[in-house]
Design a protein around this motif. Structure first.
Motif, PDB file in Angstrom:
ATOM      1  N   LEU A   7       0.831  -1.208   0.000  1.00  0.00           N
ATOM      2  CA  LEU A   7       0.000   0.000   0.000  1.00  0.00           C
ATOM      3  C   LEU A   7       0.862   1.252   0.000  1.00  0.00           C
ATOM      4  O   LEU A   7       1.935   1.292   0.602  1.00  0.00           O
ATOM      5  CB  LEU A   7      -0.913   0.015   1.235  1.00  0.00           C
ATOM      6  CG  LEU A   7      -1.879  -1.162   1.330  1.00  0.00           C
ATOM      7  CD1 LEU A   7      -2.674  -1.078   2.628  1.00  0.00           C
ATOM      8  CD2 LEU A   7      -2.808  -1.210   0.136  1.00  0.00           C
ATOM      9  N   CYS A   8       0.361   2.279  -0.655  1.00  0.00           N
ATOM     10  CA  CYS A   8       1.078   3.548  -0.733  1.00  0.00           C
ATOM     11  C   CYS A   8       1.212   4.172   0.653  1.00  0.00           C
ATOM     12  O   CYS A   8       0.208   4.420   1.328  1.00  0.00           O
ATOM     13  CB  CYS A   8       0.327   4.499  -1.661  1.00  0.00           C
ATOM     14  SG  CYS A   8       0.992   6.165  -1.642  1.00  0.00           S
ATOM     15  N   ILE A   9       2.456   4.438   1.091  1.00  0.00           N
ATOM     16  CA  ILE A   9       2.648   4.961   2.443  1.00  0.00           C
ATOM     17  C   ILE A   9       2.208   6.416   2.560  1.00  0.00           C
ATOM     18  O   ILE A   9       1.852   6.859   3.641  1.00  0.00           O
ATOM     19  CB  ILE A   9       4.109   4.808   2.900  1.00  0.00           C
ATOM     20  CG1 ILE A   9       5.060   5.593   2.020  1.00  0.00           C
ATOM     21  CG2 ILE A   9       4.493   3.342   2.976  1.00  0.00           C
ATOM     22  CD1 ILE A   9       6.445   5.712   2.619  1.00  0.00           C
ATOM     23  N   LYS A  10       2.240   7.164   1.481  1.00  0.00           N
ATOM     24  CA  LYS A  10       1.812   8.562   1.557  1.00  0.00           C
ATOM     25  C   LYS A  10       0.292   8.656   1.661  1.00  0.00           C
ATOM     26  O   LYS A  10      -0.232   9.508   2.377  1.00  0.00           O
ATOM     27  CB  LYS A  10       2.307   9.340   0.335  1.00  0.00           C
ATOM     28  CG  LYS A  10       3.806   9.555   0.325  1.00  0.00           C
ATOM     29  CD  LYS A  10       4.251  10.393   1.514  1.00  0.00           C
ATOM     30  CE  LYS A  10       5.762  10.583   1.513  1.00  0.00           C
ATOM     31  NZ  LYS A  10       6.222  11.293   2.737  1.00  0.00           N
ATOM     32  N   CYS A  11      -0.417   7.773   0.962  1.00  0.00           N
ATOM     33  CA  CYS A  11      -1.872   7.752   1.109  1.00  0.00           C
ATOM     34  C   CYS A  11      -2.262   7.286   2.509  1.00  0.00           C
ATOM     35  O   CYS A  11      -3.193   7.822   3.112  1.00  0.00           O
ATOM     36  CB  CYS A  11      -2.499   6.844   0.053  1.00  0.00           C
ATOM     37  SG  CYS A  11      -2.458   7.557  -1.611  1.00  0.00           S
ATOM     38  N   LEU A  12      -1.523   6.329   3.073  1.00  0.00           N
ATOM     39  CA  LEU A  12      -1.821   5.856   4.422  1.00  0.00           C
ATOM     40  C   LEU A  12      -1.673   6.974   5.448  1.00  0.00           C
ATOM     41  O   LEU A  12      -2.392   7.012   6.440  1.00  0.00           O
ATOM     42  CB  LEU A  12      -0.899   4.686   4.795  1.00  0.00           C
ATOM     43  CG  LEU A  12      -1.194   3.353   4.106  1.00  0.00           C
ATOM     44  CD1 LEU A  12      -0.137   2.328   4.496  1.00  0.00           C
ATOM     45  CD2 LEU A  12      -2.581   2.843   4.465  1.00  0.00           C
ATOM     46  N   VAL A  27      -6.345   4.433   1.430  1.00  0.00           N
ATOM     47  CA  VAL A  27      -5.726   3.161   1.088  1.00  0.00           C
ATOM     48  C   VAL A  27      -5.645   3.067  -0.425  1.00  0.00           C
ATOM     49  O   VAL A  27      -6.663   3.054  -1.119  1.00  0.00           O
ATOM     50  CB  VAL A  27      -6.537   1.976   1.663  1.00  0.00           C
ATOM     51  CG1 VAL A  27      -5.921   0.658   1.209  1.00  0.00           C
ATOM     52  CG2 VAL A  27      -6.572   2.050   3.185  1.00  0.00           C
ATOM     53  N   THR A  28      -4.412   3.089  -0.933  1.00  0.00           N
ATOM     54  CA  THR A  28      -4.173   3.000  -2.367  1.00  0.00           C
ATOM     55  C   THR A  28      -3.114   1.943  -2.594  1.00  0.00           C
ATOM     56  O   THR A  28      -2.098   1.919  -1.900  1.00  0.00           O
ATOM     57  CB  THR A  28      -3.673   4.349  -2.921  1.00  0.00           C
ATOM     58  OG1 THR A  28      -4.600   5.367  -2.558  1.00  0.00           O
ATOM     59  CG2 THR A  28      -3.542   4.294  -4.440  1.00  0.00           C
ATOM     60  N   VAL A  29      -3.337   1.053  -3.530  1.00  0.00           N
ATOM     61  CA  VAL A  29      -2.341   0.046  -3.850  1.00  0.00           C
ATOM     62  C   VAL A  29      -1.117   0.734  -4.457  1.00  0.00           C
ATOM     63  O   VAL A  29      -1.239   1.538  -5.373  1.00  0.00           O
ATOM     64  CB  VAL A  29      -2.919  -1.005  -4.822  1.00  0.00           C
ATOM     65  CG1 VAL A  29      -1.825  -1.982  -5.270  1.00  0.00           C
ATOM     66  CG2 VAL A  29      -4.066  -1.751  -4.159  1.00  0.00           C
ATOM     67  N   LEU A  78       4.922   3.530  -3.125  1.00  0.00           N
ATOM     68  CA  LEU A  78       4.078   4.685  -3.404  1.00  0.00           C
ATOM     69  C   LEU A  78       3.147   4.346  -4.559  1.00  0.00           C
ATOM     70  O   LEU A  78       3.467   3.501  -5.398  1.00  0.00           O
ATOM     71  CB  LEU A  78       4.922   5.897  -3.824  1.00  0.00           C
ATOM     72  CG  LEU A  78       5.822   6.559  -2.786  1.00  0.00           C
ATOM     73  CD1 LEU A  78       6.599   7.683  -3.443  1.00  0.00           C
ATOM     74  CD2 LEU A  78       5.007   7.091  -1.619  1.00  0.00           C
ATOM     75  N   CYS A  79       2.002   5.040  -4.624  1.00  0.00           N
ATOM     76  CA  CYS A  79       1.196   4.953  -5.834  1.00  0.00           C
ATOM     77  C   CYS A  79       1.759   5.950  -6.854  1.00  0.00           C
ATOM     78  O   CYS A  79       2.516   6.863  -6.506  1.00  0.00           O
ATOM     79  CB  CYS A  79      -0.280   5.225  -5.530  1.00  0.00           C
ATOM     80  SG  CYS A  79      -0.668   6.904  -5.044  1.00  0.00           S
ATOM     81  N   ALA A  80       1.385   5.785  -8.089  1.00  0.00           N
ATOM     82  CA  ALA A  80       1.961   6.623  -9.146  1.00  0.00           C
ATOM     83  C   ALA A  80       1.656   8.097  -8.915  1.00  0.00           C
ATOM     84  O   ALA A  80       2.506   8.956  -9.138  1.00  0.00           O
ATOM     85  CB  ALA A  80       1.434   6.162 -10.509  1.00  0.00           C
ATOM     86  N   ALA A  81       0.451   8.393  -8.434  1.00  0.00           N
ATOM     87  CA  ALA A  81       0.068   9.795  -8.235  1.00  0.00           C
ATOM     88  C   ALA A  81       0.932  10.447  -7.165  1.00  0.00           C
ATOM     89  O   ALA A  81       1.448  11.553  -7.353  1.00  0.00           O
ATOM     90  CB  ALA A  81      -1.405   9.876  -7.851  1.00  0.00           C
ATOM     91  N   CYS A  82       1.131   9.763  -6.026  1.00  0.00           N
ATOM     92  CA  CYS A  82       1.958  10.331  -4.958  1.00  0.00           C
ATOM     93  C   CYS A  82       3.410  10.415  -5.400  1.00  0.00           C
ATOM     94  O   CYS A  82       4.106  11.370  -5.078  1.00  0.00           O
ATOM     95  CB  CYS A  82       1.848   9.486  -3.693  1.00  0.00           C
ATOM     96  SG  CYS A  82       0.277   9.664  -2.858  1.00  0.00           S
ATOM     97  N   HIS A  83       3.860   9.408  -6.118  1.00  0.00           N
ATOM     98  CA  HIS A  83       5.253   9.403  -6.545  1.00  0.00           C
ATOM     99  C   HIS A  83       5.567  10.635  -7.386  1.00  0.00           C
ATOM    100  O   HIS A  83       6.509  11.363  -7.121  1.00  0.00           O
ATOM    101  CB  HIS A  83       5.555   8.133  -7.333  1.00  0.00           C
ATOM    102  CG  HIS A  83       6.986   8.050  -7.785  1.00  0.00           C
ATOM    103  ND1 HIS A  83       7.385   8.411  -9.044  1.00  0.00           N
ATOM    104  CD2 HIS A  83       8.105   7.680  -7.111  1.00  0.00           C
ATOM    105  CE1 HIS A  83       8.696   8.251  -9.120  1.00  0.00           C
ATOM    106  NE2 HIS A  83       9.161   7.803  -7.970  1.00  0.00           N
TER     107      HIS A  83
HETATM  108 ZN    ZN Z   1      -0.485   7.492  -2.827  1.00  0.00          ZN
END
Ligand code: ZN
Length: 70
Positions: free
Chosen positions: A4-9, A14-16, A41-46
């Motif tokens: 899971l994306c740590i920035k979304c957490l 919750v984002t894969v 990270l998810c692509a958006a956060c990255h």
């Molecule tokens: Zn994210």
């Protein structure tokens, strides 16, 4: 590595994660690239976070209550 994306957490979403991000920018250094610590990270956060970090800007994440997380 957790999937899971740590920035979304951090903001209780919750984002894969589909990106393994180098916590320390490797800037083409093969030692850092292969041995550096990764974070999911998810692509958006990255793209959002790393572009700003690599420009030297301070990253502030806001929680759902409107106050900075950290
Ligand atoms: Zn994210």
């Amino acid at each position: 590595m957790q999937p899971l994306c740590i920035k979304c957490l951090e903001v209780e979403e919750v984002t894969v994660a589909d990106t393994a991000d180098h916590i320390i920018p490797h800037r083409g250094d093969p030692d850092l690239f292969w041995n550096g610590v990764l974070q999911p990270l998810c692509a958006a956060c990255h793209s959002r976070l790393k572009q700003r970090e690599e420009l030297g800007q301070v990253i502030t994440t806001f929680g759902q209550d409107g106050w900075p997380v950290d």
